[in-house]
Design a protein around this motif. Structure first.
Motif, short mmCIF file in Angstrom:
data_model
loop_
_atom_site.label_atom_id
_atom_site.label_comp_id
_atom_site.label_asym_id
_atom_site.label_seq_id
_atom_site.Cartn_x
_atom_site.Cartn_y
_atom_site.Cartn_z
N MET A 11 -5.41 -1.03 -31.57
CA MET A 11 -4.28 -1.11 -32.50
C MET A 11 -4.68 -1.98 -33.69
O MET A 11 -4.23 -3.10 -33.83
N GLN A 26 8.90 6.86 -32.22
CA GLN A 26 7.84 7.88 -32.12
C GLN A 26 7.52 8.21 -30.67
O GLN A 26 7.19 9.36 -30.36
N LYS B 144 -2.59 5.76 -30.18
CA LYS B 144 -2.00 4.96 -31.26
C LYS B 144 -0.92 5.77 -32.00
O LYS B 144 -1.18 6.90 -32.42
N PRO B 145 0.28 5.19 -32.15
CA PRO B 145 1.31 5.91 -32.92
C PRO B 145 0.85 6.07 -34.37
O PRO B 145 -0.04 5.36 -34.83
N TYR B 214 15.44 -2.73 -33.92
CA TYR B 214 14.23 -3.55 -33.73
C TYR B 214 13.88 -4.39 -34.97
O TYR B 214 12.80 -4.99 -35.02
N LYS B 217 13.49 -7.96 -33.88
CA LYS B 217 12.92 -8.21 -32.56
C LYS B 217 11.41 -8.21 -32.64
O LYS B 217 10.82 -7.42 -33.36
N ILE B 219 8.31 -7.39 -30.49
CA ILE B 219 7.90 -6.76 -29.23
C ILE B 219 6.41 -6.50 -29.25
O ILE B 219 5.79 -6.50 -30.31
N ASP B 220 5.85 -6.29 -28.08
CA ASP B 220 4.43 -5.99 -28.01
C ASP B 220 4.24 -4.50 -28.29
O ASP B 220 4.41 -3.65 -27.42
N THR B 221 3.91 -4.19 -29.55
CA THR B 221 3.81 -2.77 -29.95
C THR B 221 2.67 -2.05 -29.24
O THR B 221 2.64 -0.83 -29.21
N LYS B 222 1.72 -2.83 -28.70
CA LYS B 222 0.58 -2.19 -28.01
C LYS B 222 1.03 -1.43 -26.76
O LYS B 222 0.32 -0.57 -26.26
N TYR B 224 3.41 0.55 -26.69
CA TYR B 224 3.96 1.86 -27.07
C TYR B 224 2.84 2.82 -27.46
O TYR B 224 2.16 2.61 -28.45
N LYS B 225 2.67 3.83 -26.65
CA LYS B 225 1.59 4.79 -26.87
C LYS B 225 2.16 6.17 -27.18
O LYS B 225 3.18 6.57 -26.63
N VAL B 226 1.49 6.85 -28.07
CA VAL B 226 1.85 8.24 -28.38
C VAL B 226 0.58 9.05 -28.20
O VAL B 226 -0.38 8.87 -28.98
#
Lengths: 65, 462
Positions: A11, A26, B144-145, B214, B217, B219-222, B224-226
């Motif tokens: 990331m 998403q 990765k989004p 959000y 907020k 948050i741990d964006t890692k 979130y996977k796409v």
């Protein structure tokens, strides 16, 4: 295996703000849209298979009939 | 050596645009080396060029202003006239959006992804939309989004859906919000039945709610996977949504202009001949047709191979003009929306990120046909001001004077007091002569109108 936080380049920071809310949504939209795309591709294959099944054999000439 | 950095390319740390001795270059920074090499070596660059989706460039061996940061210097093909999304008609914006999505799909098949999705990265070159930012590509990491998803929705989808479901005039919001129209605003402006449309529900309404939820907020964006299939699904969904959006023909003030004129076929043909003769005398490289309507007279220039920017204030006329360009594959004409009484200003950081109309000039020749009575009478701008402004944007001027007894002017005066005692041919010639030398004057046959060829007294040089 490295913890997720330390995995390189998984990331990398974006120079534009991707927006936390935009990243989260998403995941949800992607799950649905990805499933729909899979169904669409699968359905197109079924249609192609059926149309090939009923299509005339292109190698068959009129004399053969 | 005369160097300057482009005032519109400072945000991306991957590199920026600079000019040296009048030529335009793009500096590729060391920090972008890996991405740039993959972009070239993977074959993505060649594929995008072959499909006309990216502006071509050559690597050159010239010193950049900051050599220690520089990996490479490239020289992109020059776009002759830079235009902005708030100057595009509906179909231009739609084509730019579809081009961006096509590029992103191509990127994914080469293991790369767009790291930004700015509508300003798309320009119209030879009539077609192309990406101009060669440094917008990064390696795609599975899971990765898409970092540019928000930008695509705000800069492309938002103005298109607002036009489709509400009113094209909402496109002006792009001039206010440089990073695209905020989705909570778009969501509140759209009719409630759009919640029933899955694409709009997800890309606009739920997207806006998620942004609000959000916004404060951490948050741990890692987490979130796409995955790749999901990302392709999102792009497919954006593409089909964009394709379905249509320009709904609205009857505007000028949509019937050429079927509602007050002069004869003979006058019309003579007018075309005089303009063509004047153009032959001037032999310009570039023409700005101001108040071009659907571009009928613009094509007298563009058909001669002259790059012609065909401006009009009426989005329906510009839409018609662009559709004709697209259908005929015309390469020398660019229709754009412009309110001449309030032309595009310099906006963004320091008022310099996006250039004003005047800063994008001057042009060799301006066509001002059946125009100045609207500026002078509908907008109360004196001839002296009109002449001064035209002298700031062109070297030569082909201008039509319409007398006050013309039915078009009588229509303008029908609901207001005639306070325009100076609106006459004598005053017109006197005021324009302060800035221009009148080289030609022809009375249009079977009409009371006159066409003038004027040259700027203090011409601009390249």
């Amino acid at each position: 295996m490295l913890p997720v936080d330390l995995q390189p380049n998984l990331m990398p920071p974006a120079y534009i703000d991707p927006g936390t809310g935009s990243l989260v949504i998403q995941v949800i939209i992607g799950t649905v849209a990805g499933a729909l795309l899979t169904i669409k591709v699968f359905w197109n294959r079924i249609k192609l298979f059926i149309s090939n099944l009923f299509a005339k054999n292109p190698n068959k000439t009129e004399d053969d009939e | 050596m005369n160097n300057w950095y482009s005032s519109g390319s400072f945000r991306d740390p991957s590199g920026n645009v600079f000019s040296q001795d009048g030529l335009l270059y793009r500096q590729v920074n060391n920090s972008y080396k890996d991405n740039y090499d993959q972009f070239i070596e993977s074959g993505l660059f060649n594929t995008l060029i072959e499909n006309g989706l990216l502006i071509p460039h050559k690597e050159v061996n010239i010193p950049s202003p900051f050599p220690s940061q520089t990996y490479k210097v490239i020289k992109p093909e020059l776009i002759p006239f830079i235009s902005y999304p708030y100057e595009w008609c509906f179909s231009q914006l739609k084509e730019a959006a579809l081009t961006t999505l096509k590029i992103q799909k191509t990127c994914l098949s080469f293991g790369m992804s767009l790291k930004d999705c700015s509508a300003y990265n798309i320009q119209f070159n030879y009539g077609k939309p192309v990406m101009i930012d060669t440094l917008s590509f990064e390696k795609y990491d599975e899971g990765k989004p898409w970092v540019a998803y928000k930008q695509f929705c705000q800069q492309f989808l938002a103005p298109l859906v607002l036009t489709n479901y509400r009113d094209f005039r909402l496109n002006h919001l792009l001039r206010v919000y440089l990073d695209g129209i905020p989705l909570d605003l778009v969501s509140s402006l759209l009719p409630s039945y759009t919640y029933l449309n899955f694409s709009l529900l997800s890309h606009i309404h739920l997207h806006a709610r998620s942004q609000q939820r959000y916004s404060k907020k951490t948050i741990d964006t890692k987490r979130y996977k796409v995955n790749r299939q999901s990302l392709l699904g999102i792009i497919e969904s954006l593409e089909s949504t964009t394709r379905k959006l249509e320009w709904k023909s609205q009857k505007t003030e000028w949509s019937d202009y050429y079927t509602d004129t007050n002069y004869s076929a003979q006058a019309f043909e003579h007018k075309k001949k005089v303009i063509a003769d004047f153009l032959n005398k001037i032999n310009p490289k570039t023409v700005w047709d101001l108040g071009a309507n659907v571009g009928l007279f613009s094509r007298l220039a563009s058909d001669k191979g002259i790059l012609t920017i065909s401006f009009d204030n009426d989005p329906a006329a510009v839409e018609t003009n662009y559709i004709e360009c697209a259908n005929k594959g015309e390469t020398n004409i660019l229709p754009l929306i412009l309110d001449l009484t309030n032309p595009s200003p310099g906006i963004g950081w320091g008022n310099k990120e996006r250039l004003s109309l005047v800063e994008r000039g001057p042009t060799d020749c301006v066509l001002a046909l059946a125009l100045i009575h609207h500026i002078a009478i509908s907008n109360n701008v004196p001839f002296s001001r009109i002449a001064e402004f035209f002298s700031e944007i062109c070297n030569s001027l082909i201008i039509e004077f319409i007398p006050k007894n013309d039915s078009q002017i009588q229509r303008l005066l029908a609901t207001r007091e005639d306070i325009f005692s100076d609106y006459n041919l004598q005053c017109f010639k006197r005021e324009f002569s302060k800035f221009f030398k009148i080289e030609g004057s022809i009375d249009i046959e079977d009409s009371q109108r006159n066409l003038f060829l004027m040259r700027n007294i203090t011409p601009y040089t390249d």
